[in-house]
Design a protein around this motif. Sequence first.
Motif, mmCIF file in Angstrom:
data_model
loop_
_atom_site.group_PDB
_atom_site.id
_atom_site.type_symbol
_atom_site.label_atom_id
_atom_site.label_comp_id
_atom_site.label_asym_id
_atom_site.label_seq_id
_atom_site.Cartn_x
_atom_site.Cartn_y
_atom_site.Cartn_z
ATOM 1 N N VAL A 85 -2.239 4.099 0.579
ATOM 2 C CA VAL A 85 -1.980 3.136 1.655
ATOM 3 C C VAL A 85 -0.474 2.928 1.810
ATOM 4 O O VAL A 85 0.059 2.906 2.923
ATOM 5 C CB VAL A 85 -2.695 1.795 1.368
ATOM 6 N N ALA B 155 1.044 5.825 3.600
ATOM 7 C CA ALA B 155 0.720 5.779 5.034
ATOM 8 C C ALA B 155 1.616 4.753 5.745
ATOM 9 O O ALA B 155 2.100 4.995 6.858
ATOM 10 C CB ALA B 155 -0.751 5.432 5.221
ATOM 11 N N LEU B 156 1.855 3.600 5.091
ATOM 12 C CA LEU B 156 2.719 2.582 5.702
ATOM 13 C C LEU B 156 4.157 3.089 5.823
ATOM 14 O O LEU B 156 4.831 2.834 6.826
ATOM 15 C CB LEU B 156 2.671 1.282 4.882
ATOM 16 N N LEU C 99 4.474 5.219 8.727
ATOM 17 C CA LEU C 99 4.469 4.427 9.975
ATOM 18 C C LEU C 99 5.786 3.671 10.171
ATOM 19 O O LEU C 99 5.942 2.940 11.139
ATOM 20 C CB LEU C 99 3.310 3.421 9.952
ATOM 21 N N HIS D 1 7.283 1.520 7.791
ATOM 22 C CA HIS D 1 7.423 0.270 7.030
ATOM 23 C C HIS D 1 8.117 0.537 5.693
ATOM 24 O O HIS D 1 7.515 0.418 4.621
ATOM 25 C CB HIS D 1 6.060 -0.389 6.831
ATOM 26 N N VAL E 19 8.130 -1.626 2.207
ATOM 27 C CA VAL E 19 7.026 -1.773 1.245
ATOM 28 C C VAL E 19 7.404 -1.087 -0.068
ATOM 29 O O VAL E 19 7.262 0.122 -0.235
ATOM 30 C CB VAL E 19 5.709 -1.182 1.807
ATOM 31 N N ALA E 20 7.910 -1.886 -1.021
ATOM 32 C CA ALA E 20 8.394 -1.334 -2.282
ATOM 33 C C ALA E 20 7.241 -1.007 -3.219
ATOM 34 O O ALA E 20 7.318 -0.080 -4.019
ATOM 35 C CB ALA E 20 9.351 -2.325 -2.940
ATOM 36 N N ASP E 21 6.170 -1.772 -3.131
ATOM 37 C CA ASP E 21 5.009 -1.519 -3.985
ATOM 38 C C ASP E 21 3.775 -2.083 -3.292
ATOM 39 O O ASP E 21 3.876 -3.042 -2.512
ATOM 40 C CB ASP E 21 5.194 -2.187 -5.358
ATOM 41 N N LEU E 22 2.635 -1.475 -3.593
ATOM 42 C CA LEU E 22 1.380 -1.961 -3.002
ATOM 43 C C LEU E 22 0.233 -1.655 -3.950
ATOM 44 O O LEU E 22 0.129 -0.538 -4.471
ATOM 45 C CB LEU E 22 1.147 -1.289 -1.637
ATOM 46 N N ARG E 23 -0.600 -2.642 -4.221
ATOM 47 C CA ARG E 23 -1.820 -2.461 -5.013
ATOM 48 C C ARG E 23 -2.998 -2.816 -4.120
ATOM 49 O O ARG E 23 -2.962 -3.812 -3.383
ATOM 50 C CB ARG E 23 -1.833 -3.380 -6.236
ATOM 51 N N ALA E 24 -4.048 -2.001 -4.194
ATOM 52 C CA ALA E 24 -5.234 -2.249 -3.376
ATOM 53 C C ALA E 24 -6.344 -2.811 -4.244
ATOM 54 O O ALA E 24 -6.599 -2.312 -5.343
ATOM 55 C CB ALA E 24 -5.685 -0.957 -2.713
ATOM 56 N N GLY E 25 -7.004 -3.846 -3.758
ATOM 57 C CA GLY E 25 -8.086 -4.461 -4.509
ATOM 58 C C GLY E 25 -9.242 -4.836 -3.604
ATOM 59 O O GLY E 25 -9.279 -4.466 -2.429
#
Lengths: 79, 79
Positions: free
Chosen positions: B21, B24-25, B28, B30, B33-39
């Motif tokens: 994700v 993908a950002l 696009l 962005h 976005v330095a870090d991203l966790r999906a839950g």
Amino acid sequence: MKARVTVFPRPEVLDPQGKAVREALLRLGHAEVADLRAGKCFDLELATEDHELARRELAEMCERLLANPLVERYEIQLG
Amino acid sequence: MKARVTVFPRPEVLDPQGKAVREALLRLGHAEVADLRAGKCFDLELATEDHELARRELAEMCERLLANPLVERYEIQLG
């Protein structure tokens, strides 16, 4: 800045995943679960301290990728 | 009583969905976005007003079904 985005099916949209989880919980004896909706969430670390910019960028991420606004609603929390 | 359960991969566990994700950002535009966790998350309606009971029941639901405590951590919010 940390942010959390939460995405749920809109109230008027069926939620088969939530229904299945609720039924499994009932089978496990958790009769007190009157309703359950299943969603997804994202914890982000953003390289900005500008709350207004962050909120605008996150709304755009939700509209374009993280959620499907036709059938999902999203919440943005900045922390 | 309303409750929200949030489940994320533990910090020391890889999160390929979150990585995909984030990438993908970035594509696009962005770049912030330095870090991203999906839950995943669950909004529940519980047929009790007893906070202590609700918290105990929700912890049991997490341990048994909603989360895998080996690789995931969970948060319980009562509202």
